[in-house]
Design a protein around this motif. Sequence first.
Motif, PDB file in Angstrom:
ATOM      1  N   PRO A 109      32.636  37.587  33.606  1.00  0.00           N
ATOM      2  CA  PRO A 109      32.714  38.912  32.991  1.00  0.00           C
ATOM      3  C   PRO A 109      33.542  39.859  33.836  1.00  0.00           C
ATOM      4  N   GLY A 110      34.170  40.819  33.185  1.00  0.00           N
ATOM      5  CA  GLY A 110      34.955  41.817  33.899  1.00  0.00           C
ATOM      6  C   GLY A 110      36.127  42.275  33.066  1.00  0.00           C
ATOM      7  N   ASP A 111      36.635  43.442  33.391  1.00  0.00           N
ATOM      8  CA  ASP A 111      37.769  44.033  32.683  1.00  0.00           C
ATOM      9  C   ASP A 111      39.035  43.904  33.507  1.00  0.00           C
ATOM     10  N   VAL A 112      40.171  43.918  32.809  1.00  0.00           N
ATOM     11  CA  VAL A 112      41.477  43.803  33.449  1.00  0.00           C
ATOM     12  C   VAL A 112      42.199  45.137  33.335  1.00  0.00           C
ATOM     13  N   TYR A 113      42.800  45.582  34.425  1.00  0.00           N
ATOM     14  CA  TYR A 113      43.515  46.849  34.459  1.00  0.00           C
ATOM     15  C   TYR A 113      44.908  46.660  35.031  1.00  0.00           C
ATOM     16  N   SER A 114      45.755  47.627  34.788  1.00  0.00           N
ATOM     17  CA  SER A 114      47.094  47.606  35.363  1.00  0.00           C
ATOM     18  C   SER A 114      47.017  47.924  36.849  1.00  0.00           C
ATOM     19  N   ALA A 115      48.127  47.704  37.560  1.00  0.00           N
ATOM     20  CA  ALA A 115      48.165  48.012  38.993  1.00  0.00           C
ATOM     21  C   ALA A 115      47.916  49.490  39.236  1.00  0.00           C
ATOM     22  N   ASP A 116      48.469  50.338  38.390  1.00  0.00           N
ATOM     23  CA  ASP A 116      48.254  51.776  38.548  1.00  0.00           C
ATOM     24  C   ASP A 116      46.788  52.130  38.382  1.00  0.00           C
ATOM     25  N   GLU A 117      46.136  51.507  37.388  1.00  0.00           N
ATOM     26  CA  GLU A 117      44.722  51.798  37.134  1.00  0.00           C
ATOM     27  C   GLU A 117      43.827  51.255  38.243  1.00  0.00           C
ATOM     28  N   LEU A 118      44.181  50.098  38.802  1.00  0.00           N
ATOM     29  CA  LEU A 118      43.382  49.532  39.885  1.00  0.00           C
ATOM     30  C   LEU A 118      43.402  50.412  41.124  1.00  0.00           C
ATOM     31  N   THR A 119      44.476  51.172  41.294  1.00  0.00           N
ATOM     32  CA  THR A 119      44.593  52.031  42.481  1.00  0.00           C
ATOM     33  C   THR A 119      44.351  53.498  42.154  1.00  0.00           C
ATOM     34  N   ARG A 120      43.807  53.756  40.985  1.00  0.00           N
ATOM     35  CA  ARG A 120      43.493  55.128  40.602  1.00  0.00           C
ATOM     36  C   ARG A 120      42.143  55.565  41.169  1.00  0.00           C
ATOM     37  N   ASP A 121      41.211  54.629  41.232  1.00  0.00           N
ATOM     38  CA  ASP A 121      39.876  54.911  41.757  1.00  0.00           C
ATOM     39  C   ASP A 121      39.776  54.343  43.167  1.00  0.00           C
ATOM     40  N   ALA A 122      39.330  55.151  44.116  1.00  0.00           N
ATOM     41  CA  ALA A 122      39.307  54.740  45.526  1.00  0.00           C
ATOM     42  C   ALA A 122      38.379  53.546  45.754  1.00  0.00           C
ATOM     43  N   LEU A 202      49.253  36.422  42.771  1.00  0.00           N
ATOM     44  CA  LEU A 202      48.422  37.591  42.519  1.00  0.00           C
ATOM     45  C   LEU A 202      49.195  38.696  41.822  1.00  0.00           C
ATOM     46  N   SER A 203      48.532  39.324  40.881  1.00  0.00           N
ATOM     47  CA  SER A 203      49.022  40.525  40.214  1.00  0.00           C
ATOM     48  C   SER A 203      47.783  41.300  39.776  1.00  0.00           C
ATOM     49  N   ALA A 204      47.985  42.441  39.176  1.00  0.00           N
ATOM     50  CA  ALA A 204      46.837  43.209  38.698  1.00  0.00           C
ATOM     51  C   ALA A 204      46.002  42.390  37.727  1.00  0.00           C
ATOM     52  N   ASP A 205      46.656  41.544  36.934  1.00  0.00           N
ATOM     53  CA  ASP A 205      45.954  40.729  35.943  1.00  0.00           C
ATOM     54  C   ASP A 205      44.998  39.712  36.561  1.00  0.00           C
ATOM     55  N   SER A 206      45.129  39.475  37.848  1.00  0.00           N
ATOM     56  CA  SER A 206      44.303  38.465  38.493  1.00  0.00           C
ATOM     57  C   SER A 206      42.872  38.930  38.737  1.00  0.00           C
ATOM     58  N   PHE A 207      42.640  40.245  38.703  1.00  0.00           N
ATOM     59  CA  PHE A 207      41.356  40.796  39.117  1.00  0.00           C
ATOM     60  C   PHE A 207      40.500  41.190  37.914  1.00  0.00           C
ATOM     61  N   LEU A 208      39.278  40.710  37.909  1.00  0.00           N
ATOM     62  CA  LEU A 208      38.291  41.113  36.916  1.00  0.00           C
ATOM     63  C   LEU A 208      37.396  42.153  37.566  1.00  0.00           C
ATOM     64  N   ILE A 209      37.224  43.291  36.894  1.00  0.00           N
ATOM     65  CA  ILE A 209      36.528  44.433  37.476  1.00  0.00           C
ATOM     66  C   ILE A 209      35.264  44.749  36.674  1.00  0.00           C
ATOM     67  N   GLY A 342      40.661  46.731  29.765  1.00  0.00           N
ATOM     68  CA  GLY A 342      39.354  46.431  29.185  1.00  0.00           C
ATOM     69  C   GLY A 342      39.259  45.035  28.614  1.00  0.00           C
ATOM     70  N   ALA A 343      40.379  44.315  28.524  1.00  0.00           N
ATOM     71  CA  ALA A 343      40.331  42.959  27.997  1.00  0.00           C
ATOM     72  C   ALA A 343      39.965  41.991  29.114  1.00  0.00           C
ATOM     73  N   HIS A 344      39.443  40.838  28.749  1.00  0.00           N
ATOM     74  CA  HIS A 344      39.102  39.841  29.748  1.00  0.00           C
ATOM     75  C   HIS A 344      40.309  38.970  30.017  1.00  0.00           C
ATOM     76  N   LEU A 345      40.436  38.589  31.295  1.00  0.00           N
ATOM     77  CA  LEU A 345      41.436  37.587  31.625  1.00  0.00           C
ATOM     78  C   LEU A 345      40.753  36.237  31.461  1.00  0.00           C
ATOM     79  N   LEU A 346      41.513  35.199  31.645  1.00  0.00           N
ATOM     80  CA  LEU A 346      41.078  33.856  31.339  1.00  0.00           C
ATOM     81  C   LEU A 346      40.704  33.884  29.894  1.00  0.00           C
ATOM     82  N   THR A 347      41.383  34.686  29.136  1.00  0.00           N
ATOM     83  CA  THR A 347      41.060  34.840  27.760  1.00  0.00           C
ATOM     84  C   THR A 347      42.144  34.233  26.985  1.00  0.00           C
TER      85      THR A 347
END
Length: 412
Positions: A109-122, A202-209, A342-347
């Motif tokens: 489970p987890g959501d996928v975000y862009s690189a900008d979004e991943l670095t928007r929240d500390a 690795l890219s932003a798509d690699s991380f499930l949040i 908000g979409a899942h990777l490995l999807t």
Amino acid sequence: MLRGMARPTLTLAALATAAVSGLEITSAQRHSRGSHGDYDAVDLQSADGRRLLVRVPNSVSAETEQSADLVALRALTTGVRGRLDFRVPTYIGQVPFSGTRAIVSDLIPGDVYSADELTRDADVADAVGRAIAAIHSLPTAFVGEAGLPQASAADSRTAALALIGRAADTGRLPAALVRRWENATDDDALWQFPALVINGGLSADSFLIEGDRVSGVIGWAGLAVGDPAKDLHWLLGARGANAEVALAAYTSARSGGIDRLIAQRALLYGELELVKWLLHGIDARDSAIVDDAVSMLDGLVEGVHAEHVSPLSPETGPIMTVNDVERMLDRTPRESARRDPGAHLLTDSYDQSEFERYREGEAAGPDADATGPIALDLTGFGDSSAPSGTSEPDADTDATTPDQDARNSDSS
């Protein structure tokens, strides 16, 4: 022929029951962002409460990537995974289908975000930096035991030179960029680093949040021992306010210290992505891709002389920043490959673009030399006289104990 109309959800669900003995499915729904993805994929709920994913590749390149991912997942044994504070997909089963195969894995489970979004929240940025550091801090022994690629610092340098040379031979690279990149590969200080375990793609798509934590990292087809800078260039291009928070977290979490010039190499790798795009267009005989790459390379030359450039190293002088490179990369014809927040990777029919799949393989032995701690102010990365520090941690034999179930499963 792999690619065709999307396979029905019930067909993929039936394939999953054939791939996993005793599997009972209570619900199935498609994971898709469109009809032109690399995979047909279905999210399954089993009677015993598991969430599973079944995927069938739609192209030869996706099939190759899926096979490489399977090899990597089997190499990531229970002992190795125990060193990570996030989940890695687990292979469940497979079955032949229509000239390829359907692969079943658990669904993280987890959501996928862009690189900008991943670095928007500390807090999220901090979690991403620590997750990358955890990968780079893994013992290297298991990679060689699995027969996966190993590239020393010297090998990484040679590979970069070969890439530049091949592109220069096309006659389509601006001479200024050829000189600058060759100067970078001639800079001995830039290539003094410990070869570490890297994800390799690795890219932003690699991380499930989930919330403010990394719940999983997926996409392990590039698992290798190599240059850790290869896992960072996407992060240096992020335009979120907390990109440096991610870098600070990476630095503090890395066991054994990191080299001071890792950011310069990350910048170089970011620029060389344009070279790969050019070569892909030439290999595919696609004039539109070639023209697009040439246009971006010309823009890179202009950026080299712009006022906002930053130094790669004292020897090479200013180059375009990764931020500018990433903006140009956004112009490549890969919009269909972008994942919705908000979409899942490995999807899904997951649309990883030709551009991001066109990666060169590397092979050789790990380099054990290490250098000192990194400075977080990127403007200070130009000092090639950085002192040496602690070395890479020794391999933990317990962490590389083979997972017998995985080793006894079908070969990829």
